[in-house]
Design a protein around this motif. Structure first.
Motif, short mmCIF file in Angstrom:
data_model
loop_
_atom_site.label_atom_id
_atom_site.label_comp_id
_atom_site.label_asym_id
_atom_site.label_seq_id
_atom_site.Cartn_x
_atom_site.Cartn_y
_atom_site.Cartn_z
N PHE A 10 -19.17 21.99 -42.26
CA PHE A 10 -17.91 22.71 -42.44
C PHE A 10 -16.89 21.86 -43.20
CE2 PHE A 10 -19.37 25.51 -38.92
CZ PHE A 10 -19.19 26.72 -39.58
N ALA A 11 -16.92 20.54 -42.98
CA ALA A 11 -15.99 19.66 -43.70
C ALA A 11 -16.26 19.69 -45.20
CB ALA A 11 -16.11 18.23 -43.17
N VAL A 12 -17.53 19.69 -45.58
CA VAL A 12 -17.88 19.75 -47.00
C VAL A 12 -17.46 21.10 -47.58
CG1 VAL A 12 -19.79 19.78 -48.66
CG2 VAL A 12 -19.74 18.07 -46.84
N MET A 13 -17.69 22.18 -46.84
CA MET A 13 -17.28 23.50 -47.33
C MET A 13 -15.76 23.58 -47.54
SD MET A 13 -19.55 26.11 -45.00
CE MET A 13 -21.33 25.98 -44.86
N VAL A 14 -15.00 23.05 -46.58
CA VAL A 14 -13.55 23.08 -46.69
C VAL A 14 -13.08 22.23 -47.86
CG1 VAL A 14 -11.40 22.42 -45.53
CG2 VAL A 14 -13.20 23.59 -44.24
N ALA A 15 -13.69 21.05 -48.03
CA ALA A 15 -13.29 20.17 -49.13
C ALA A 15 -13.57 20.82 -50.48
CB ALA A 15 -14.04 18.84 -49.01
N GLY A 16 -14.73 21.44 -50.62
CA GLY A 16 -15.04 22.12 -51.87
C GLY A 16 -14.07 23.24 -52.17
N SER A 17 -13.73 24.02 -51.14
CA SER A 17 -12.78 25.12 -51.33
C SER A 17 -11.40 24.60 -51.69
CB SER A 17 -12.71 25.96 -50.06
OG SER A 17 -13.99 26.47 -49.71
N ALA A 18 -10.97 23.53 -51.02
CA ALA A 18 -9.63 22.99 -51.25
C ALA A 18 -9.49 22.43 -52.67
CB ALA A 18 -9.33 21.89 -50.23
N LEU A 19 -10.57 21.87 -53.20
CA LEU A 19 -10.51 21.27 -54.54
C LEU A 19 -10.39 22.32 -55.64
CD1 LEU A 19 -13.09 18.34 -54.24
CD2 LEU A 19 -10.62 18.14 -54.53
N VAL A 20 -11.07 23.46 -55.47
CA VAL A 20 -11.08 24.45 -56.55
C VAL A 20 -10.01 25.53 -56.38
CG1 VAL A 20 -13.54 24.10 -56.94
CG2 VAL A 20 -12.81 25.93 -55.42
N TRP A 21 -9.47 25.68 -55.16
CA TRP A 21 -8.55 26.79 -54.92
C TRP A 21 -7.30 26.72 -55.79
CZ3 TRP A 21 -8.87 31.38 -53.02
CH2 TRP A 21 -7.70 32.10 -52.74
#
Length: 920
Positions: A10-21
């Motif tokens: 979940f941490a990787v998913m959140v980090a990926g979303s936060a970077l591209v959002w």
């Protein structure tokens, strides 16, 4: 998964979303829409196809992500990745595939690729700004940094997931091994190179990407696969792929100290199924067994068809208790199954005997484990079949005892404990490798060259051929130097160095051949410098080959006297084709017509392949005496896609020279040496197993020869036994001496003329010898009666057909003959005995015996009639055609007689059959 693994995912998913959002709030430039649509389409299409090379799975997706990283803004780059992986996820879910079966896998993959792509993009932009570069010539360093950053970030993120979920460190999981990094680096590097094509003209990318199908093939080169991995009959892995997968799984078990078990399962008495119900029934049973194994085995297990009715299952990370539970489950599933077959109304039942061996207790390598499991299978057979035996339970020695008459009349085995085997010792340094060859066609040189030999053939044709090839190449080179403009020293020098380096570092394929990528340099030399460059680069290839042989201790001075010049000449003549193509096109390296250039050059690469391999096959044919065409088909034909992809890469190098100048050689050398690295890793990992397989092949060949010799002796003995038994049967009736032998001669003549296969002919011959075996139960007073029989006596005589069939039914090996013996007095019109069968209801073999038995009886003197002449017998056959006898059998017998009109009918079959070869 563990709680820590869920937290990491979940941490990787959140980090990926936060970077591209944040990037999604940026307006989209209309000029970027068309490139975005094209790239997202190609990225999505590439994600639908994968290629497995060793233990790594490759997608061409990374090529298009690399292009998108350079030419698209962040928001469209992110959308390209998200859409491509979401479409793949939807496809896998709709098709109920095993891939991506857990919902969180693909979202995690998307996030990991987003993080990797953004890190690579930032590195690319920062280095480009720091260097203050402009123009494609100075983009190589930013490209290299971006590729390395992408691969490192992506593999670290995946390695972290494996660590949290399965407890494997980065080293144990292998995610940072060069073997796993090299392929992704190759694809990303190619993508960054193609971004320069896109920048020149986006439409040119379509022609440039014509190499992708060939790239897929190039990534499969390390696999050396020319056959499908699945056995079509059972749906399991075939033996070749199973051994490769087993070796790789065992390698992991050895490296990380994990247990492993192999099960060898043999179908009990399949021959009885084939003999009773036919071979189609046996095939149906094998197919159903394969289905049961697939349903019983776990997802992580490897299951393959190892032989005719022998199966193998590898159970990773499984000790004896777990393996025994699965083996018993499989054995019971087969025992309880009802096998529906086309030749029986009722289902049939079969059983499995299973042997098992554990690593490391029972063996240290694949061959020893298979051997121990095979021995355990044989022990399971001895124990009555339909059971499971482990290697540890097999006696280390046998003590045979012979019980008294009150006990069962066979010996039994007393088990002695088997000592635990010592750890296998590695072979001594310098120990010679087994010399048995791999099957033809498994390996051949990609940059073809004459095999190193310690003798120089002295045949005149060989010398004339070699001298002719060298002379033509030399004349062509001189003509090229005379007519061509002066060569670019930098071009030729760099390409010669690249060719020398790749040839010196060629990879030996298990001692049978070598593979290198020096052909690419020679092909590019033909495109960039014409014939003079080809002549010089070909010389570098020949020198590199000599250096490699000297380094390996295989350099022979006498051989070099003709081999080096001949290899040089072969490369020159092959390279003349692309050089001529460029001359006809009159192309420059500005790539004004990339599609035409790519098309012509790919065909030129195919011509290069045909010339080079054709000349090599011709000279090998002269040195070995084998047909050159056979050599080419076996050793070189499979390399055509390999040449195609390398030829296309040569075209790309030609184009990059115009954009990047001399630095393009450095950039282009990277994917070549990465490809070489992946090949080398694969060969190194499998060479020990290949040597073991060669040794086993040699032993199997010797054993096969011994089995064939023993089989021939057994066939001879069986034949003599049938003849002897027929004489015993005839001896009870002195008036029919030799009757069975003559019937057998006639039957073989008819059967062979009708085109029966060897196996059916042998069964027909055996049935002819034993067709009157039922007369052993008839009183001698009736058999030897000199006059005609009464109706009661004739009724008794007629029982011999059924009695003979019943006698044969008691023997498993003779049961196949029973229907023929029972029906050898049936008539075509249905008026025969014992069952009144009619027409096609009578087995063909029995219809042949009916006629042959009658012919022999009519042609022989009996107390109750005189022998008939050949003309009378033939007239009788014609009269009874369609009544007593099968019309087809009558017509065939008449053709046999017509083929030998000078011989009387009694001798015709025996004379003719002496000329017939014995059925196999």
């Amino acid at each position: 998964m563990k709680r820590s693994a869920w937290f990491y995912v979940f941490a990787v998913m959140v980090a990926g979303s936060a970077l591209v959002w944040p990037s999604f709030g940026t307006p989209v430039n209309g000029a970027d829409l068309m490139p975005f649509v094209a790239l997202v389409t190609m990225t999505t299409a590439a994600q639908m196809f994968k290629v497995v090379a060793g233990r790594q799975t490759y997608y061409a997706t990374l090529i298009f992500i690399a292009i998108s990283l350079v030419v698209l803004p962040v928001n469209l780059l992110a959308l390209t990745i998200i859409i491509a992986y979401l479409v793949e996820w939807i496809k896998e879910r709709l098709t109920n595939a095993n891939e991506l079966r857990n919902w969180y896998i693909q979202p995690f993959n998307i996030a990991a690729h987003l993080i990797s792509a953004l890190a690579a993009r930032e590195g690319f932009l920062l280095l480009r700004a720091a260097l203050a570069v402009s123009g494609w010539q100075s983009m190589l360093a930013p490209f290299a940094l971006a590729a390395i950053a992408y691969v490192v970030f992506n593999h670290l993120l995946i390695g972290g997931a494996i660590w949290f979920a399965r407890g494997l460190s980065l080293r144990a999981s292998g995610v940072l091994e060069g073997w796993n990094l090299a392929g992704d680096l190759l694809l990303l590097t190619l993508g960054f190179m193609l971004s320069s094509v896109w920048a020149t003209d986006p439409w040119l990318i379509a022609a440039a990407l014509g190499i992708l199908p060939l790239l897929y093939r190039a990534l499969q080169v390390p696999e050396l696969q020319k056959e499908a991995s699945i056995d079509s009959k059972t749906g399991l892995f075939n033996a070749k792929y199973f051994m490769k997968a087993f070796t790789e799984e065992l390698d992991k078990s050895q490296r990380y100290g994990r247990p492993l078990t192999i099960l060898m399962a043999d179908l009990d008495l399949l021959r009885n199924v084939n003999n009773t119900y036919g071979h189609l029934a046996g095939d149906a049973v094998l197919a159903d067994i394969g289905k049961i194994i697939r349903q019983t085995a776990r997802q992580c297990d490897l299951a393959g068809r190892f032989g005719g009715e022998e199966f193998a299952i590898v159970l990773p990370e499984t000790t004896e208790p777990g393996a025994k539970a699965l083996a018993d489950r499989l054995r019971r599933a087969v025992e309880e199954a009802n096998f529906q077959i086309p030749t029986s109304v009722d289902p049939i039942h079969v059983t499995l005997s299973i042997g098992a061996a554990n690593f490391p207790a029972d063996g240290q390598n694949a061959i020893s484990l298979i051997h121990e499991a095979d021995i355990a299978v044989y022990q399971a057979k001895l124990q009555g079949r339909n059971c499971v035996v482990f290697g540890a339970d097999v006696p280390h020695s046998l003590q045979l005892q012979f019980p008294g008459q009150a006990e069962r009349a066979h010996s039994f085995v007393r088990f002695n404990p088997r000592p635990v085997p010592a750890m296998a010792q590695p072979p001594a340094a310098g120990a010679p490798a087994p010399s048995a060859p791999l099957p033809s066609g498994d390996a051949a040189p990609s940059s073809a060259s004459v095999p190193a030999r310690n003798v120089i053939p002295s045949q005149a044709p060989f010398g004339l051929f070699v001298a002719g090839v060298i002379t033509v190449a030399a004349a062509l080179s001189l003509l090229g130097f005379a007519l061509h403009a002066p060569v670019d020293v930098i071009v030729v020098g760099l390409l010669a160095l690249l060719a020398l380096a790749t040839e010196v570092s060629h990879i030996d394929l298990y001692g049978d051949a070598a593979i290198s990528v020096s052909f690419v340099a020679n092909f590019a030399a033909a495109l960039l410098g014409g014939l003079p460059a080809v002549a010089l680069v070909s010389a570098a290839i020949a020198i590199g080959d000599r250096i490699a042989l000297a380094r390996e201790g295989r350099f022979v001075l006498r051989t070099a006297l003709y081999k080096a010049p001949f290899n040089w000449a072969v490369h020159v003549l092959a390279g003349a084709l692309p050089a001529l193509a460029m001359l006809l096109l009159n192309e420059t390296n500005q790539a004004d017509n990339l599609f035409l250039l790519m098309t012509v050059c790919i065909f030129a690469a195919i011509g290069y392949f045909l010339v080079e391999t054709g000349l090599i096959a011709a000279v090998m044919g002269l040195t070995t005496g084998q047909p050159s065409r056979t050599i080419w088909l076996e050793r070189h034909r499979w390399l055509l896609p390999h040449y195609g992809v390398l030829g296309a890469l040569g075209v790309i190098l030609f184009l990059f020279w115009g954009w990047f100048g001399p630095l393009s050689i450095v950039a282009f050398a990277l994917p070549l040496f990465l490809l070489r690295y992946t090949q080398k890793q694969y060969v190194d990992r499998t060479s020990a197993s290949i040597r073991e397989l060669k040794r086993m092949n040699a032993e199997l060949s010797r054993a096969n020869h011994e089995v064939k010799s023993a089989s021939a002796a057994i066939r001879t003995l069986n034949s003599e036994l049938f003849v002897t038994l027929s004489k015993i049967i005839d001896a009870r009736d002195p008036y029919v001496a030799g009757h069975a032998g003559k019937v057998a001669d006639y039957a073989l003549a008819v059967g062979s003329t009708m085109g029966l296969e060897a196996e059916r002919l042998e069964r027909l011959r055996e049935a002819a010898f034993l067709h009157d075996i039922g007369k052993l139960a008839i009183s001698e007073q009736i058999l030897q009666k000199p006059g005609r029989l009464t109706s009661e006596e004739y009724t008794v005589i007629k029982t011999h057909a059924a009695i003979g069939a019943d006698l044969l039914d008691t023997s498993a090996s003779l049961r196949l003959l029973s229907p023929f013996v029972r029906a050898h007095h049936e008539r075509w019109d249905g008026n025969g005995y014992p069952d009144g069968l009619r027409g096609q209801q009578i087995p063909l073999e029995a219809r042949i015996l009916v006629l042959c038995d009658a012919v022999e009886a009519m042609a022989s003197d009996r107390p109750y009639h005189r022998a008939m002449s050949a003309e009378e017998i033939l007239a009788e056959l014609r009269r009874c055609r369609g009544g007593h006898f099968d019309p087809q059998v009558v017509d065939t017998f008449l053709r046999v007689v017509e083929a030998h009109p000078e011989q009387i009918i009694v001798n015709i079959a025996s004379d003719m059959m002496r000329a017939q070869p014995e059925p196999a």
